[in-house]
Design a protein around this motif. Structure first.
Motif, PDB file in Angstrom:
ATOM      1  N   TRP A  47       0.832  -1.344  -0.002  1.00  0.00           N
ATOM      2  CA  TRP A  47      -0.153  -0.126  -0.082  1.00  0.00           C
ATOM      3  C   TRP A  47       0.932   1.112  -0.068  1.00  0.00           C
ATOM      4  O   TRP A  47       2.127   1.271   0.653  1.00  0.00           O
ATOM      5  CB  TRP A  47      -0.836   0.257   1.212  1.00  0.00           C
ATOM      6  CG  TRP A  47      -2.159  -0.727   1.121  1.00  0.00           C
ATOM      7  CD1 TRP A  47      -2.301  -1.972   1.362  1.00  0.00           C
ATOM      8  CD2 TRP A  47      -3.315  -0.275   0.496  1.00  0.00           C
ATOM      9  NE1 TRP A  47      -3.729  -2.276   1.068  1.00  0.00           N
ATOM     10  CE2 TRP A  47      -4.128  -1.348   0.581  1.00  0.00           C
ATOM     11  CE3 TRP A  47      -3.697   0.929   0.056  1.00  0.00           C
ATOM     12  CZ2 TRP A  47      -5.746  -0.999   0.312  1.00  0.00           C
ATOM     13  CZ3 TRP A  47      -5.077   0.948  -0.626  1.00  0.00           C
ATOM     14  CH2 TRP A  47      -5.832   0.131  -0.517  1.00  0.00           C
ATOM     15  N   HIS A  48       0.296   2.448  -0.692  1.00  0.00           N
ATOM     16  CA  HIS A  48       1.251   3.596  -0.569  1.00  0.00           C
ATOM     17  C   HIS A  48       0.016   4.761  -0.609  1.00  0.00           C
ATOM     18  O   HIS A  48      -0.040   5.210  -1.744  1.00  0.00           O
ATOM     19  CB  HIS A  48       1.995   3.567  -1.788  1.00  0.00           C
ATOM     20  CG  HIS A  48       2.932   4.870  -1.769  1.00  0.00           C
ATOM     21  ND1 HIS A  48       4.105   4.898  -0.889  1.00  0.00           N
ATOM     22  CD2 HIS A  48       3.218   5.913  -2.479  1.00  0.00           C
ATOM     23  CE1 HIS A  48       4.745   6.004  -1.130  1.00  0.00           C
ATOM     24  NE2 HIS A  48       4.051   6.614  -2.183  1.00  0.00           N
ATOM     25  N   GLY A  49      -0.571   4.956   0.336  1.00  0.00           N
ATOM     26  CA  GLY A  49      -1.369   5.960   0.518  1.00  0.00           C
ATOM     27  C   GLY A  49      -3.011   5.811  -0.473  1.00  0.00           C
ATOM     28  O   GLY A  49      -3.223   4.724  -0.570  1.00  0.00           O
ATOM     29  N   GLU A  50      -3.036   6.812  -1.181  1.00  0.00           N
ATOM     30  CA  GLU A  50      -4.070   6.579  -2.447  1.00  0.00           C
ATOM     31  C   GLU A  50      -3.544   5.799  -3.516  1.00  0.00           C
ATOM     32  O   GLU A  50      -3.270   6.086  -4.533  1.00  0.00           O
ATOM     33  CB  GLU A  50      -4.610   7.556  -2.913  1.00  0.00           C
ATOM     34  CG  GLU A  50      -5.547   8.489  -1.771  1.00  0.00           C
ATOM     35  CD  GLU A  50      -4.994   9.396  -1.045  1.00  0.00           C
ATOM     36  OE1 GLU A  50      -3.580   9.525  -1.109  1.00  0.00           O
ATOM     37  OE2 GLU A  50      -5.822   9.876  -0.005  1.00  0.00           O
TER      38      GLU A  50
ATOM     39  N   ASP B   5      14.159  -7.922  12.580  1.00  0.00           N
ATOM     40  CA  ASP B   5      14.982  -6.745  12.609  1.00  0.00           C
ATOM     41  C   ASP B   5      14.180  -5.464  11.927  1.00  0.00           C
ATOM     42  O   ASP B   5      14.237  -4.296  12.430  1.00  0.00           O
ATOM     43  CB  ASP B   5      16.138  -7.093  12.023  1.00  0.00           C
ATOM     44  CG  ASP B   5      17.104  -8.040  12.573  1.00  0.00           C
ATOM     45  OD1 ASP B   5      16.868  -8.081  13.797  1.00  0.00           O
ATOM     46  OD2 ASP B   5      17.620  -9.032  12.160  1.00  0.00           O
ATOM     47  N   VAL B   6      13.691  -5.761  10.749  1.00  0.00           N
ATOM     48  CA  VAL B   6      13.006  -4.627  10.161  1.00  0.00           C
ATOM     49  C   VAL B   6      11.659  -4.940   9.836  1.00  0.00           C
ATOM     50  O   VAL B   6      11.388  -5.991   9.377  1.00  0.00           O
ATOM     51  CB  VAL B   6      13.808  -4.511   8.623  1.00  0.00           C
ATOM     52  CG1 VAL B   6      13.263  -3.236   8.005  1.00  0.00           C
ATOM     53  CG2 VAL B   6      15.460  -4.142   9.042  1.00  0.00           C
ATOM     54  N   LEU B   7      10.796  -4.186  10.207  1.00  0.00           N
ATOM     55  CA  LEU B   7       9.543  -4.426   9.925  1.00  0.00           C
ATOM     56  C   LEU B   7       8.944  -3.279   8.742  1.00  0.00           C
ATOM     57  O   LEU B   7       9.360  -2.354   8.919  1.00  0.00           O
ATOM     58  CB  LEU B   7       8.468  -4.191  10.916  1.00  0.00           C
ATOM     59  CG  LEU B   7       7.040  -4.228  10.791  1.00  0.00           C
ATOM     60  CD1 LEU B   7       6.795  -5.683  10.386  1.00  0.00           C
ATOM     61  CD2 LEU B   7       6.160  -3.921  12.061  1.00  0.00           C
ATOM     62  N   THR B   8       8.471  -3.820   7.654  1.00  0.00           N
ATOM     63  CA  THR B   8       7.898  -2.888   6.543  1.00  0.00           C
ATOM     64  C   THR B   8       6.519  -2.932   6.565  1.00  0.00           C
ATOM     65  O   THR B   8       5.891  -3.988   6.981  1.00  0.00           O
ATOM     66  CB  THR B   8       8.599  -3.470   5.237  1.00  0.00           C
ATOM     67  OG1 THR B   8       7.950  -4.599   4.856  1.00  0.00           O
ATOM     68  CG2 THR B   8      10.103  -3.525   5.098  1.00  0.00           C
TER      69      THR B   8
ATOM     70  N   ILE C  12       9.849   0.564   8.412  1.00  0.00           N
ATOM     71  CA  ILE C  12       9.801   1.244   6.959  1.00  0.00           C
ATOM     72  C   ILE C  12       8.426   1.096   6.665  1.00  0.00           C
ATOM     73  O   ILE C  12       7.718   0.346   6.553  1.00  0.00           O
ATOM     74  CB  ILE C  12      10.524   0.389   5.903  1.00  0.00           C
ATOM     75  CG1 ILE C  12      12.247   0.272   6.572  1.00  0.00           C
ATOM     76  CG2 ILE C  12      10.662   0.830   4.540  1.00  0.00           C
ATOM     77  CD1 ILE C  12      12.808  -0.533   5.562  1.00  0.00           C
ATOM     78  N   MET C  13       7.792   2.264   6.453  1.00  0.00           N
ATOM     79  CA  MET C  13       6.570   2.723   5.939  1.00  0.00           C
ATOM     80  C   MET C  13       6.573   3.325   4.698  1.00  0.00           C
ATOM     81  O   MET C  13       7.458   4.017   4.322  1.00  0.00           O
ATOM     82  CB  MET C  13       5.787   3.550   7.074  1.00  0.00           C
ATOM     83  CG  MET C  13       6.073   3.395   8.667  1.00  0.00           C
ATOM     84  SD  MET C  13       4.949   4.147   9.503  1.00  0.00           S
ATOM     85  CE  MET C  13       5.612   5.759   9.541  1.00  0.00           C
TER      86      MET C  13
ATOM     87  N   LEU D  97      11.711   1.447  18.826  1.00  0.00           N
ATOM     88  CA  LEU D  97      12.345   1.497  17.564  1.00  0.00           C
ATOM     89  C   LEU D  97      13.625   2.215  17.434  1.00  0.00           C
ATOM     90  O   LEU D  97      13.760   3.140  18.184  1.00  0.00           O
ATOM     91  CB  LEU D  97      11.457   2.040  16.366  1.00  0.00           C
ATOM     92  CG  LEU D  97      10.077   1.255  16.344  1.00  0.00           C
ATOM     93  CD1 LEU D  97       9.317   1.946  15.269  1.00  0.00           C
ATOM     94  CD2 LEU D  97      10.434   0.053  15.419  1.00  0.00           C
ATOM     95  N   GLY D  98      14.493   1.674  16.637  1.00  0.00           N
ATOM     96  CA  GLY D  98      15.763   2.271  16.568  1.00  0.00           C
ATOM     97  C   GLY D  98      15.680   3.192  15.369  1.00  0.00           C
ATOM     98  O   GLY D  98      16.493   4.279  15.491  1.00  0.00           O
ATOM     99  N   ALA D  99      15.020   2.922  14.314  1.00  0.00           N
ATOM    100  CA  ALA D  99      14.939   3.960  13.311  1.00  0.00           C
ATOM    101  C   ALA D  99      13.410   3.810  12.624  1.00  0.00           C
ATOM    102  O   ALA D  99      12.831   2.815  12.765  1.00  0.00           O
ATOM    103  CB  ALA D  99      15.801   3.693  12.230  1.00  0.00           C
ATOM    104  N   VAL D 100      12.924   4.793  12.084  1.00  0.00           N
ATOM    105  CA  VAL D 100      11.788   4.796  11.439  1.00  0.00           C
ATOM    106  C   VAL D 100      11.951   5.505   9.792  1.00  0.00           C
ATOM    107  O   VAL D 100      12.271   6.617   9.984  1.00  0.00           O
ATOM    108  CB  VAL D 100      10.449   5.605  11.953  1.00  0.00           C
ATOM    109  CG1 VAL D 100       9.220   5.390  11.163  1.00  0.00           C
ATOM    110  CG2 VAL D 100      10.350   5.095  13.411  1.00  0.00           C
TER     111      VAL D 100
END
Lengths: 404, 310, 529
Positions: free
Chosen positions: C21-24, C349-352, C397-398, C474-477
């Motif tokens: 997904w990426h917004g609209e 480690d990384v969640l997307t 990561i969003m 979290l360590g980073a967004v």
């Protein structure tokens, strides 16, 4: 002697107006400004001195003139052709020594008007009533008068009353900031900022930044909000003492929240106590009126020119709309009382305290004046604040007298 | 250098992750092809137009059918199962075009799922053009039989070729009891035997050219499945009925009746002899115009003639 | 075929690209081999006759409660409160389940001869709804019968005459709720449980409360001590609401709770590829994806937004339970977990995650950057039981365009929060201490909340607090494909693509990290072991 001369030429003036619609400063390519060899100005009388400029700043009002947009109001109080440049630090030539800053206003003393007008009598030259009269030609300041020459050259004449010696520790860059700083000091003191009041400064060019610094040093605003368009301006505004620095479109929201007022359409119902408009466009004046509280004060620090305005809020909210032009003697909250400090003395202190030297961002030799003026016109966008002509490397000129 | 890049997902079909257990293949072709859409009203109108304005004129021009025995089904109102021998692709349009209007536009065709429904495109084409429904040729598929029975009970008739395919050599193959007869016993509907003659000359199996010629169609008396009728027995009588019709076409009704009563009707399957003699007995398969100037015996197209010894 | 449970896919070389997904909009992106993708369970089969199920629930209540008809008598004061437009997402096709329930309740009230009935939209500090939105929720029959007489009201937490202080809980928390509800003989609360956070005592104690009461659980400390606020038993938010709910009951306010759950059928048929697993996409799904994504590339932003906002979900009702609050909520939560739970082995480690165009607070408006933060770090991050999907110090990561865009009608205080608070600090504790009070009591925001359709002045703060646990964890967004200035303002790192984002994440979590992608929506709740 080399000088940039502004002449009377209606076609070129009109052309500059057209071209400058592409951007401020662009008008210089067609404006009636040329670099020529001139005879140095003659000393108009006793008490006058030769000054050889070291640095001369390009001011917003200079840009307005070069862009063909200056008000017709000035026609009778300037004399052409003139050499622009009123932010000047230079050497007193005759004595062969001593750096001075010129206080450019040509008051009664310089004009040889006897007796001086009431304002000049108390040293408040900014309020002079004889600007177009006396034994020199019309001209409100050095840099607008055909007889005195101006800073954009390697020689001018100035009356002894206009000269302020520069202390040894002060650099030329700091000294050239004294004149704009003096305008800011005058505005900051005349704005009637009471302790703890909410003050907004619109615009963060040289004048806006100096005003922020002056307010911070000389008045006691509760919260000082600055509207600044460009990132470098925002950084400087914060550094010079603004509490909240926001993008210009965000200013009304910031003021609303700060003053906890409501809003009726775009008009805040409350608002800031004092708004200092350092932009001077119709839009900025209207913005200022929409964010000042009823019976608050809007002060025009930047030179406004012709503006089409809806003055209904001015009437309804009983807003004081005042200008702040130049300097003389200051006391906090009032002008012109004898014994009060001269604005320039305060300005020297401000330049040192606030480190305004850092506002000088670019130096150009005279013969690259096109680039210089365009740089000044796009200063904010290009991350600059004050652009100056650097005349320190110009070959020394000989006066007509010495040649003879 | 490749000028055209192979398309990737989503332009091409996705591949299945190795880590995921394969889902049972969701079949949508073959017997599982869903033909419901082809029985909607709009599609039926389009198909009727195709049949009446395209197929029938073409069939008439191509096959010039002579039709006998339609009077035998005049009294038949409800749905029926039409069962015919099968020699050519012309058979089906021929049967459809001679059926009375009350059947013609409400008749389904049992079509070999493996041949007519092996891709979605073909499935769509045939279910539209001839209202085909997929059936398995060689065995009874309970689900497709149920589906067919359901449609019959809704008033649809059906054309079935019980041989399970076109004849390879001109002689009919044994009728499959699991098709027409099975459906008839299940649904209690009559089976109408039909004999088609001469279609092989127009377009034989394996042939690629159409040769216009004349054909014979003979419709027989409906066979009603008796209660507890065995599909196998019904299938046998159906085959016999078609054989009798063939006999009738080749000779005359009375002789055919008598031979039938005596149990001497020649079988559809041909003589149980070697391959070449079977073909020989079949006579000349070529279209008539190629036979001009031959021995002039006329339509020597069925082996019963040889037996008749005229 | 019965609906399949959710599951975790391990990406291998045969795995097709994954929908993100990426917004609209959305796109297909190949995840590195070895990544995991968590898929939600398929939609449960709906109740065949929801109206009958509602009647049955009202007549056979759970816990210590009499059937609804026994609680109704002539001359009583009856208040029916219902959830606002933030539920469900996207708004469900008509008839909304709330309409069905309210009509059933009103039927019984009419039979019992109850005259004094008022409907209250339990907004808490959310925006007031428009007529259309209310009509969609309660249905035209109810709207036309109640609204003209002023009996269909929207909760106003800033109405000095409309609130009643019921005292303090044992923990010293103010309990202040809607006066009409507090002075009624019976409050019937009509709930939709979309996520496990909803329902239970939170319905009345939050939905009908004031800022004075809400600040006891809508704050940074509560959020940082909830692991997560989607898991009632490990959530400080819920402990506080439960204390308040019990206090409300002890104060003599009788609440008859009705909670409904919906299935995962989130997108209408033309968007069905959004809820199917990529390798099972048929020709139609692929054609649908291509048609939608290609045309979105050419669609102006505003138009795309209004197209997406007009999506009505085919959500179907999976359960209805009524009666005593706690018993009802326990049963409803079970149904919700059946629909949403997915077992996931171990943290990553990384969640997307791909963020969609919608969160609870931007129905019919723009998802502004603050809401992007709330949806990612507040909602989706917290959809776990046990441990967060991502390890402590991991990277999130969003993917979202994160436009610098605000709806001035719905989100006026968000603008100021974003422009004036976030440049100063993004630390929730500092924000809370320095700015919350001023925003919450700002008369302009109060005015817009009460008379317009604006969220309360303090609402953006709650959005930020919602992400406080994630910020701490979290360590980073990293935000992929967002407006760089806006993303920086949020205190996150902008990245142009997923590849870059993963490279940046490696700087934080070390080389060769484990990656997990959350394939939502449809929503899922990860049971992380």
């Amino acid at each position: 002697m080399k000088a940039l001369v502004f002449e009377r030429s209606l076609p070129r003036y009109a052309a500059a107006r057209v071209v400058s619609s592409l951007g401020s400063g662009r008008g210089v390519s067609v404006a009636p400004l040329r670099l020529t060899d001139l005879d140095p100005p003659t000393l108009p009388g006793p008490g006058w001195r030769r000054v050889r400029p070291r640095l001369a700043g390009i001011c917003g009002s200079d840009l307005t003139t070069l862009d063909g947009r200056s008000s017709r109001y000035f026609e009778p109080i300037v004399s052409m052709p003139f050499v622009p440049g009123h932010e000047v630090v230079g050497d007193i030539d005759d004595d062969g020594g001593g750096r001075v800053v010129i206080e450019p206003v040509l008051g009664c003393l310089a004009r040889g008007v006897e007796p001086p007008c009431p304002a000049c009598a108390v040293g408040d030259t900014g309020g002079c009533e004889r600007v177009a009269f006396g034994h020199i030609k019309a001209g409100l300041q050095t840099g607008y008068c055909a007889d005195t020459g101006g800073g954009w050259s390697d020689g001018l004449v100035a009356h002894a009353s206009q000269l302020h010696p520069v202390p040894d520790g002060l650099s030329d860059e700091a000294a050239v900031m004294v004149e704009p700083a003096a305008c800011a000091v005058h505005a900051a003191l005349a704005a009637g900022v009471t302790e703890g009041s909410n003050v907004v400064v619109l615009g963060a060019g040289t004048l806006g930044l100096c005003t922020i610094a002056a307010l911070r040093q000389l008045a006691l605003p509760g919260t000082l909000v600055a509207g600044a368009k460009h990132p470098a301006q925002r950084r400087l505004a914060s550094a010079l003492g603004a509490d909240l620095v926001v993008d210009p479109p965000e200013v009304p929201r910031a003021v609303r929240r700060l003053t906890r007022s409501l809003a009726a359409g775009a008009q805040l119902t409350g608002g800031a106590d004092v708004v200092l408009d350092c932009v001077g466009s119709a839009d900025s004046i209207e913005d200022a009126m929409s964010i000042v509280r009823p019976r608050g004060r809007v002060m025009l620090v930047g030179m406004p020119g012709t503006a089409r305005l809806d003055l209904t809020p001015l009437w309804h909210r009983e807003i004081s709309l005042t200008g702040a032009y130049a300097y003389g003697r200051e006391t906090a909250g009032g002008n012109g009382r004898p014994g009060a400090p001269r604005t320039f003395e305060l300005a020297f202190e401000l330049v040192v305290q606030a480190g305004l030297e850092r506002l000088v961002s670019a130096r150009y030799p005279l013969d690259r004046f096109h680039e210089a003026v365009e740089h000044a016109g796009a200063a904010g966008r290009r991350g600059a604040t004050k652009v100056v002509f650097d005349l320190r490397d110009q070959p020394r000129w000989r006066t007509a007298e010495t040649a003879r | 250098m490749r000028l055209v890049r192979r398309p990737s997902f989503p332009w091409a079909a996705p591949t299945w992750p190795d880590g995921v257990e394969l889902a049972p293949l969701e079949r949508s072709v073959g017997v599982d092809y869903d033909t419901a859409w082809s029985r909607r009203y709009g599609v039926r109108v389009a198909r009727a137009a195709l049949l009446d304005w395209v197929a029938r004129p073409v069939v008439r021009a191509l096959a010039s059918p002579r039709v006998d025995g339609l009077d035998r089904i005049e009294h038949l109102d409800g749905p029926a199962i039409f069962a015919a021998n099968h020699a050519s692709h012309v058979d089906l349009p021929l049967v459809l075009s001679i059926l009375p209007p009350r059947f013609r536009h409400r008749t389904l065709v049992g079509a070999g799922a493996d041949y007519f429904f092996d891709t979605r495109w073909k499935g769509a084409l045939w279910s539209f053009a001839i209202a085909a429904i997929p059936i398995e040729r060689q065995r009874v598929n309970r689900r497709s039989a149920e589906e067919a029975g359901h449609l019959l009970s809704q008033g649809w008739s059906m054309v079935i070729f019980p041989e399970g395919g076109r004849t390879p050599d001109g002689w009919a193959r044994p009728f499959h009891p699991g098709s027409a007869a099975y459906l008839a016993t299940r649904s209690g509907l009559p089976v109408v035997p039909i004999y088609l003659g001469g279609t092989r000359r127009i377009l034989a199996r394996g042939s690629r050219t159409l040769r216009p010629g004349s054909t014979r169609v003979c419709v027989g008396r409906p066979l009603w499945p008796h209660e507890h009728e065995n599909a196998r027995r019904l299938s046998t009588s159906l085959e016999a009925a078609v054989a009798a019709l063939a006999d009738e076409t080749a000779t005359d009704w009375w002789s055919a009746r008598r031979r039938s009563a005596a149990g001497r009707t020649p079988g559809l399957g041909g003589p149980p002899v070697g391959a070449w003699r079977r073909s020989w007995a079949l006579g000349d398969d070529r279209p008539e115009r190629h036979r001009r100037g031959s021995n002039g015996k006329g339509s020597r197209d069925r082996w019963p003639l040889a037996h008749r010894g005229r | 075929m019965s609906p399949r449970p959710g599951f975790v896919l391990e990406v291998d070389r045969s795995t097709p690209a994954t929908l993100i997904w990426h917004g609209e909009g959305f796109r297909l992106e190949r995840l590195p081999v070895g990544s995991r993708v968590v898929y939600p369970p398929e939609a449960l089969s709906p109740l065949e006759d929801p109206d009958a199920a509602i009647r049955h629930a009202l007549l056979h209540p759970l816990g210590d409660s009499e059937p609804l008809p026994a609680l109704l008598r002539p001359g009583m004061r009856l208040t029916i409160a219902f959830d606002d437009i933030s539920l469900p997402l996207p708004p469900m096709r008509s008839p909304d389940v709330r309409q069905r329930v309210i009509e059933a309740v009103l039927d019984m009230a009419a039979t019992a001869g109850v005259d004094d009935v008022v409907l209250v939209a339990a907004l808490a500090l959310h925006r007031r709804m428009t007529e259309d939105e209310l009509r969609h929720i309660v249905g035209d029959r109810v709207y036309d019968a109640f609204a003209p007489h002023g009996l269909l009201t929207q909760h106003d937490a800033e109405d000095p005459d409309g609130m009643l202080h019921l005292g303090l809980t044992d923990a010293g928390e103010d309990v202040e709720i809607n006066r009409r509800a507090a002075t009624s003989d019976l409050v019937v609360y009509v709930n939709i449980d979309l996520v496990p956070m909803d329902g239970g005592h939170k319905s009345v104690a939050t939905g009908l409360a004031s800022y004075r009461s809400l600040r006891h659980h809508h704050n940074v400390r509560t959020m940082q001590h909830s692991r997560s606020f989607m898991d009632q038993h490990r959530s400080e938010l819920h402990s506080s609401n439960w204390r308040m709910g019990r206090h409300i009951a002890a104060s003599g306010v009788k609440v008859f709770q009705i909670e409904t759950t919906l299935n995962n059928d989130t997108f209408p048929d033309q968007f069905r590829f959004l809820q199917r697993r990529e390798w099972e996409w048929s020709v139609r799904d692929r054609a649908g994806f291509l048609a939608v994504s290609k045309s979105l590339e050419r669609t102006p932003e505003r138009l795309a937004r209004s197209i997406f906002q007009s999506i009505r979900a085919p959500h179907a009702v999976t359960s209805v339970q009524a009666g005593e609050v706690e018993a009802v909520h326990t049963r409803a939560a079970e149904h919700l977990h059946t629909q949403q739970s997915v077992e996931v082995a171990g943290q990553t480690d990384v969640l997307t995650m791909g963020l969609p165009y919608l969160c609870p607070y931007n129905v019919n408006s723009v998802m502004n950057p603050v809401l992007v933060m709330c949806l990612g770090l507040g909602y989706l991050f917290n959809m776990y039981r046990g441990k967060p999907l991502v390890r402590p110090g991991g990277a999130l990561i969003m993917s979202h365009p994160t436009p610098w865009a605000f709806d001035p009608v719905h989100h006026p205080s968000y603008i100021d929060f974003f422009e004036q608070v976030l440049p100063e600090t993004t630390d929730p504790l500092e924000i809370e201490a320095k700015y919350e009070e001023a925003f919450a009591t700002d008369p302009w925001y109060v005015h817009l909340y009460r008379t317009g359709h604006a969220y309360h002045g303090v609402h953006p703060f709650y959005m930020w607090y919602w992400g406080a646990h994630a910020l701490q964890h979290l360590g980073a967004v990293i935000v992929v494909g967002g407006d760089r200035r806006a993303v920086r303002r949020l205190g996150f790192k902008p990245a142009s693509g997923l590849g870059d984002a993963l490279e940046m994440a490696e700087d934080v979590v070390g080389a060769d990290p484990s990656i997990t992608h959350l394939h939502a929506p449809p929503l899922l709740m990860a049971n992380v072991s």
